[in-house]
Design an enzyme around this catalytic site. Structure first.
Site, PDB file in Angstrom:
ATOM      1  N   TYR A 170     -14.670 -13.673  17.317  1.00 52.13           N
ATOM      2  CA  TYR A 170     -15.115 -13.276  18.473  1.00 52.13           C
ATOM      3  C   TYR A 170     -16.657 -13.256  18.264  1.00 52.13           C
ATOM      4  O   TYR A 170     -17.392 -12.490  19.229  1.00 52.13           O
ATOM      5  CB  TYR A 170     -14.750 -11.860  19.022  1.00 52.13           C
ATOM      6  CG  TYR A 170     -14.760 -10.871  17.657  1.00 52.13           C
ATOM      7  CD1 TYR A 170     -16.046 -10.776  16.962  1.00 52.13           C
ATOM      8  CD2 TYR A 170     -13.931 -10.106  17.313  1.00 52.13           C
ATOM      9  CE1 TYR A 170     -15.990  -9.941  15.858  1.00 52.13           C
ATOM     10  CE2 TYR A 170     -13.546  -9.179  16.446  1.00 52.13           C
ATOM     11  CZ  TYR A 170     -14.899  -9.010  15.307  1.00 52.13           C
ATOM     12  OH  TYR A 170     -15.154  -8.187  14.283  1.00 52.13           O
ATOM     13  N   CYS A 187     -30.540   1.022  21.938  1.00 47.29           N
ATOM     14  CA  CYS A 187     -31.011   0.083  22.873  1.00 47.29           C
ATOM     15  C   CYS A 187     -29.998   0.104  23.994  1.00 47.29           C
ATOM     16  O   CYS A 187     -28.640  -0.258  23.832  1.00 47.29           O
ATOM     17  CB  CYS A 187     -31.380  -1.248  22.247  1.00 47.29           C
ATOM     18  SG  CYS A 187     -31.748  -2.472  23.377  1.00 47.29           S
ATOM     19  N   ASP A 200     -30.849  -9.471  21.298  1.00 48.20           N
ATOM     20  CA  ASP A 200     -29.943 -10.258  20.604  1.00 48.20           C
ATOM     21  C   ASP A 200     -28.674 -10.946  21.252  1.00 48.20           C
ATOM     22  O   ASP A 200     -28.249 -11.803  20.869  1.00 48.20           O
ATOM     23  CB  ASP A 200     -29.343  -9.125  19.502  1.00 48.20           C
ATOM     24  CG  ASP A 200     -28.613  -9.688  18.421  1.00 48.20           C
ATOM     25  OD1 ASP A 200     -28.754 -10.965  18.265  1.00 48.20           O
ATOM     26  OD2 ASP A 200     -27.902  -9.052  17.934  1.00 48.20           O
ATOM     27  N   CYS A 228     -23.507   7.841  41.372  1.00 45.87           N
ATOM     28  CA  CYS A 228     -22.459   8.452  40.517  1.00 45.87           C
ATOM     29  C   CYS A 228     -23.098   9.692  40.157  1.00 45.87           C
ATOM     30  O   CYS A 228     -24.404   9.947  39.566  1.00 45.87           O
ATOM     31  CB  CYS A 228     -22.429   7.446  39.345  1.00 45.87           C
ATOM     32  SG  CYS A 228     -21.250   8.144  38.126  1.00 45.87           S
TER      33      CYS A 228
END
Length: 353
Positions: A20, A250, A272, A315
């Site tokens: 993965y 982050c 990234d 929300c």
């Protein structure tokens, strides 16, 4: 203010073939998969420019990959000698742990590197972590962890939330407690940016993710009340947010920040998760961080992260989520799961200090 710089000293090269690996999928979408190996001269240039940009603020350097230890011991000795004299600089190496030996331990201890180990629970949950010839990596990972523990090197454990992990979280948490792991991170199992899932059955459903969050938070809370606190980074940050503070992780504040990701050849990306040719900010060898931070590509990247749906803004838990990381918004079914977590445990989060 904290400044974060992520480095890929061995590019996307790795001694494992985790099924993965999001960075492997990203690198395959670039014109060149590997950017080679980072030179000591380039790192020194990066470090000097990062210190100047930080201007006395705390600077975090994280070495990731691929597998960063493939860059070699001499390189990290060089890194350590440059970084160690600076008390406001922290250096973290995220590794699969399989290459760790006593010489690596000596380097980690000598230069105060903090180590992150990638591990998905006990052996039966680590089927995705395999060597180049398909053999299980778990024994070598645990051997590396054993060396870290025996030699007293601090480390945390990073776990990818595949369906196998999510539906077996009680057993995995018991395993981690039995191993005396004190610092845990759980990150989403992301689909490749080309839209092709690795294995549809490997992704948890929103309902499964909701059960996972509530089960794990219940364990986290019980340990806190028993005086046996184990850090779970995402929950630590939800507690911060529940108290009106900013998250340090982050993406958890609902928008992107400057996360300079530097490949082995000096190419810089904003995140990234987006190390693709189309998102390049430039090359650090030809510029500096101040210029990169305000270049059009960087400003556009951050601006896009501020776009959240009207549904999100309406929300009742928006201040705790902000819509989340924009990469996760793309393909992680988690909105209802987070609502379930906050509905069940927000009052408890506000009581934790």
């Amino acid at each position: 203010m904290n400044i974060s710089v992520m480095l890929k000293p061995a590019s996307g090269n790795c001694n494992l073939r985790c099924t993965y690996c999001f960075y492997h999928s990203l690198a395959n979408m670039r014109e060149s998969f590997s950017k080679g190996m980072m030179s000591e001269a380039l790192f020194e240039d990066i470090f000097k420019k990062a210190l100047s940009y930080a201007n006395g603020d705390r600077l975090y350097l994280s070495f990731q990959g691929g597998e960063p230890l493939l860059r070699g011991k001499a390189f990290f000795e060089f890194v350590g000698k440059l970084v160690s004299p600076h008390p406001n600089v922290s250096a973290v190496i995220q590794t699969n742990g399989t290459l760790i030996d006593d010489e690596w331990i000596d380097i980690f201890k000598k230069h105060n590197f903090l180590i992150g180990i990638s591990l998905d629970g006990a052996e039966e949950n680590n089927r995705c972590r395999v060597t180049a010839d398909g053999a299980p990596a778990f024994p070598d990972i645990m051997r590396g962890i054993g060396l870290l523990k025996r030699r007293g090197v601090p480390f945390n454990v990073l776990t990818v939330l595949s369906r196998s992990v999510v539906v077996n979280i009680d057993e995995i948490y018991d395993f981690y407690k039995a191993q005396d792991f004190k610092f845990l991170q759980f990150i989403p199992f992301l689909k490749p940016l080309d839209g092709q899932p690795y294995d549809p059955d490997s992704y948890p459903t929103e309902e499964e993710y909701a059960v996972f969050l509530k089960k794990l938070f219940a364990r986290y809370l019980a340990d806190i009340k028993d005086g046996k606190y184990i850090s779970i980074r995402q929950f630590d940050n939800f507690v911060r947010l529940a108290h009106g503070k900013s998250a340090e992780q982050c993406g958890m504040n609902g928008f992107c920040s400057h996360q300079f990701v530097i490949e082995a050849d000096g190419t810089v990306y904003p995140c990234d998760f987006y190390c693709l040719d189309e998102f390049e900010l430039g090359n650090i060898a030809a510029t500096d961080f101040s210029a990169l931070a305000v270049c059009p590509a960087a400003k556009n990247f951050i601006r896009e992260s501020l776009r959240v749906s009207a549904k999100c803004k309406a929300c009742p838990y928006f201040k705790l989520c902000g819509g989340g990381c924009k990469r996760e918004r793309r393909d992680v079914e988690k909105c209802g799961a987070y609502q379930a977590l906050f509905k069940a445990y927000l009052s408890e989060m506000k009581k934790i200090y």
